[in-house]
Design a protein around this motif. Structure first.
Motif, PDB file in Angstrom:
ATOM      1  N   LYS A 131       0.845  -1.186   0.000  1.00 52.89           N
ATOM      2  CA  LYS A 131       0.000   0.000   0.000  1.00 52.89           C
ATOM      3  C   LYS A 131       0.882   1.238   0.000  1.00 52.89           C
ATOM      4  O   LYS A 131       1.808   1.343   0.788  1.00 52.89           O
ATOM      5  CB  LYS A 131      -0.923   0.011   1.226  1.00 52.89           C
ATOM      6  N   PHE A 132       0.532   2.183  -0.875  1.00 53.26           N
ATOM      7  CA  PHE A 132       1.321   3.412  -0.964  1.00 53.26           C
ATOM      8  C   PHE A 132       0.408   4.602  -1.169  1.00 53.26           C
ATOM      9  O   PHE A 132      -0.480   4.586  -2.035  1.00 53.26           O
ATOM     10  CB  PHE A 132       2.326   3.339  -2.120  1.00 53.26           C
ATOM     11  N   MET A 159       2.008  -4.497  -5.038  1.00 54.04           N
ATOM     12  CA  MET A 159       1.099  -3.395  -4.719  1.00 54.04           C
ATOM     13  C   MET A 159      -0.361  -3.813  -4.868  1.00 54.04           C
ATOM     14  O   MET A 159      -0.777  -4.356  -5.886  1.00 54.04           O
ATOM     15  CB  MET A 159       1.388  -2.216  -5.640  1.00 54.04           C
ATOM     16  N   THR A 160      -1.158  -3.543  -3.816  1.00 49.03           N
ATOM     17  CA  THR A 160      -2.596  -3.802  -3.868  1.00 49.03           C
ATOM     18  C   THR A 160      -3.403  -2.503  -3.816  1.00 49.03           C
ATOM     19  O   THR A 160      -4.529  -2.468  -4.311  1.00 49.03           O
ATOM     20  CB  THR A 160      -3.038  -4.699  -2.701  1.00 49.03           C
ATOM     21  N   HIS A 161      -2.843  -1.461  -3.193  1.00 45.38           N
ATOM     22  CA  HIS A 161      -3.560  -0.184  -3.074  1.00 45.38           C
ATOM     23  C   HIS A 161      -2.608   0.957  -3.388  1.00 45.38           C
ATOM     24  O   HIS A 161      -1.522   1.055  -2.815  1.00 45.38           O
ATOM     25  CB  HIS A 161      -4.130  -0.001  -1.669  1.00 45.38           C
ATOM     26  N   LEU A 162      -3.031   1.830  -4.302  1.00 45.24           N
ATOM     27  CA  LEU A 162      -2.228   2.986  -4.691  1.00 45.24           C
ATOM     28  C   LEU A 162      -3.091   4.234  -4.616  1.00 45.24           C
ATOM     29  O   LEU A 162      -4.121   4.332  -5.290  1.00 45.24           O
ATOM     30  CB  LEU A 162      -1.695   2.799  -6.122  1.00 45.24           C
ATOM     31  N   LYS A 185      -1.707  -7.418  -9.012  1.00 38.33           N
ATOM     32  CA  LYS A 185      -2.241  -7.494  -7.650  1.00 38.33           C
ATOM     33  C   LYS A 185      -2.907  -6.184  -7.215  1.00 38.33           C
ATOM     34  O   LYS A 185      -3.493  -6.130  -6.134  1.00 38.33           O
ATOM     35  CB  LYS A 185      -1.135  -7.862  -6.660  1.00 38.33           C
ATOM     36  N   LEU A 186      -2.837  -5.167  -8.044  1.00 35.84           N
ATOM     37  CA  LEU A 186      -3.413  -3.870  -7.703  1.00 35.84           C
ATOM     38  C   LEU A 186      -4.936  -3.941  -7.781  1.00 35.84           C
ATOM     39  O   LEU A 186      -5.509  -4.228  -8.835  1.00 35.84           O
ATOM     40  CB  LEU A 186      -2.891  -2.786  -8.652  1.00 35.84           C
ATOM     41  N   GLU A 187      -5.592  -3.667  -6.644  1.00 36.96           N
ATOM     42  CA  GLU A 187      -7.047  -3.752  -6.567  1.00 36.96           C
ATOM     43  C   GLU A 187      -7.717  -2.402  -6.342  1.00 36.96           C
ATOM     44  O   GLU A 187      -8.898  -2.240  -6.650  1.00 36.96           O
ATOM     45  CB  GLU A 187      -7.459  -4.704  -5.434  1.00 36.96           C
ATOM     46  N   SER A 188      -6.977  -1.431  -5.806  1.00 36.64           N
ATOM     47  CA  SER A 188      -7.563  -0.136  -5.464  1.00 36.64           C
ATOM     48  C   SER A 188      -6.663   0.986  -5.966  1.00 36.64           C
ATOM     49  O   SER A 188      -5.452   0.971  -5.745  1.00 36.64           O
ATOM     50  CB  SER A 188      -7.747  -0.033  -3.945  1.00 36.64           C
ATOM     51  N   LEU A 213     -12.034   2.165  -7.649  1.00 32.09           N
ATOM     52  CA  LEU A 213     -11.469   3.323  -8.324  1.00 32.09           C
ATOM     53  C   LEU A 213     -12.061   4.596  -7.736  1.00 32.09           C
ATOM     54  O   LEU A 213     -13.283   4.724  -7.596  1.00 32.09           O
ATOM     55  CB  LEU A 213     -11.778   3.261  -9.827  1.00 32.09           C
ATOM     56  N   LYS A 214     -11.175   5.538  -7.368  1.00 32.14           N
ATOM     57  CA  LYS A 214     -11.605   6.847  -6.867  1.00 32.14           C
ATOM     58  C   LYS A 214     -11.258   7.889  -7.918  1.00 32.14           C
ATOM     59  O   LYS A 214     -10.098   8.011  -8.328  1.00 32.14           O
ATOM     60  CB  LYS A 214     -10.941   7.170  -5.532  1.00 32.14           C
ATOM     61  N   VAL A 215     -12.262   8.647  -8.345  1.00 36.32           N
ATOM     62  CA  VAL A 215     -12.106   9.572  -9.457  1.00 36.32           C
ATOM     63  C   VAL A 215     -12.457  10.989  -9.029  1.00 36.32           C
ATOM     64  O   VAL A 215     -13.460  11.206  -8.351  1.00 36.32           O
ATOM     65  CB  VAL A 215     -13.022   9.168 -10.642  1.00 36.32           C
TER      66      VAL A 215
END
Length: 402
Positions: A131-132, A159-162, A185-188, A213-215
């Motif tokens: 997570k980053f 990475m799973t969350h960026l 592996k990135l989910e968010s 996804l946050k937009v």
């Protein structure tokens, strides 16, 4: 790096008591669990002192100490970077401490770092980073500059969350997808608020398992209707979008997104009230289970007090009400809400409300609303209730609000 007492020195101490390593790991884990619950830097200090006792204690606790470093206060960031990525001419360390870092939150930093230092730090922690959260400044996203943070970011295979939600430096969607599109592996993913969201017709794909996804920012009006959403998307958050109603309409016209989206969140950080332009497109999300909206937009998403529920997504089980967009908002239309709970919201089994919104629901009406929701629960298949966070009318915990 913590300094510790050698084994021979420890054993000659009159206070020395040998504790099995397995027990020490359990103790360190207990400290860490308390730390993750309270997010207090005091626990980081406790773990640091834990590692200073001896080599044995160090080996048992060092992984917990570096798992999720707290870097926002004092000189903690400088100490951390000097340890994990020391100056080039300094003496190298035998232990790769960067590989122990799994969560790196730099969102609280302002001028603590530089573009080059942030890029070098990402290069050192890439092995295990899951997570980053990027800082607002000192994170370069432009591929044409000499220092580009996207390059080391693209090598973070775990990475799973960026989260790039605070980054001020402009970035194109093409460059971002090119960098992270292969991270399976990135989910968010939280997009930068300065991004112009457009479909450039390129072959670059979204990460193959992206679910959330946050937009923010602005959609390109010329390509909005042809915009290619991630095919695996389950949750969509809209925050501070320009022309919010237009964005919602565009999203609701995508057949694939309407079939897969399970959670829709409309943040209170918008300048546009939905109540002024009711949004009927929520009906098109046939798999929607949770709708999270500002309390003053409750009837702006076309939740009307009617009893014809044929075209309403029967999958929606939760309604979450958060802070209003309009600071002058006074009270919810209780009669309107009660009628909706018998009609278009008759499938809702849980209504969560943020603590600061309780005043918008008169005390005398809360029991009635709760009773109507429990009537819905009685008519809901039992297996459907397992996915609902809580039942009836309830107050959100602070971590659930956004």
């Amino acid at each position: 790096m913590p300094k510790y007492m050698g084994r021979s020195q420890a054993r000659t101490s009159p206070r020395y008591v040998h504790i099995p390593t397995e027990i020490l790991v359990q103790i360190a884990n207990l400290i860490f669990d308390q730390w993750t619950e309270d997010l207090s830097p005091d626990f980081q200090s406790t773990l640091h002192k834990f590692c200073l006792v001896s080599r044995q204690w160090y080996s048992a606790g060092i992984g917990f100490l570096y798992h999720r470093p707290q870097l926002a206060k004092g000189n903690s960031f400088a100490l951390f970077t000097n340890t994990v990525c020391p100056p080039i001419r300094s003496r190298g360390r035998k232990v790769d401490l960067g590989s122990l870092v799994q969560v790196l939150n730099l969102s609280g930093l302002v001028h603590h770092s530089s573009n080059s230092l942030t890029a070098r730090l990402l290069g050192r922690v890439k092995k295990s980073l899951r997570k980053f959260a990027a800082p607002r400044v000192s994170f370069s996203l432009t591929s044409h500059t000499r220092i580009n943070s996207l390059a080391p970011l693209s090598k973070c295979k775990e990475m799973t969350h960026l989260s790039l939600g605070l980054v001020a430096d402009p970035i194109t969607l093409y460059d971002l997808k090119k960098a992270v599109g292969h991270l399976d592996k990135l989910e968010s993913l939280d997009l930068p608020p300065s991004m112009l969201i457009t479909d450039d017709g390129s072959s670059e794909d979204w990460p193959p398992n992206l679910k959330w996804l946050k937009v923010g920012g602005c959609f390109d009006s010329h390509t909005a209707r042809s915009f290619r959403w991630p095919t695996t998307l389950q949750g969509l958050t809209l925050i501070d979008c320009e022309y919010l109603t237009t964005v919602l309409d565009v999203a609701s016209m995508n057949e694939q997104l309407c079939a897969t989206l399970k959670e829709l969140t409309i943040s209170p950080y918008h300048r546009e009230l939905l109540v002024n332009e009711p949004f009927a497109g929520v009906k098109r999300f046939s798999s929607l289970r949770r709708l999270r909206i500002p309390i003053d937009s409750l009837f702006g998403v076309d939740i009307n007090p009617v009893f014809d529920v044929i075209d309403i997504p029967r999958s929606m089980r939760e309604l979450i009400l958060t802070s209003p967009i309009d600071e002058t908002f006074a009270v919810v239309d209780i009669e309107h809400l009660c009628k909706a709970l018998r009609g278009e919201l008759s499938q809702v089994c849980g209504i969560g409300i943020s603590p600061d919104c309780l005043g918008f629901l008169p005390q005398a009406s809360r029991a009635n609303i709760d009773g109507l929701v429990w009537n819905n629960i009685d008519n809901c298949p039992e297996d459907e209730l397992d996915a609902v966070f809580d039942l009836g009318l309830y107050v959100l915990d602070p971590e659930q609000v956004y």
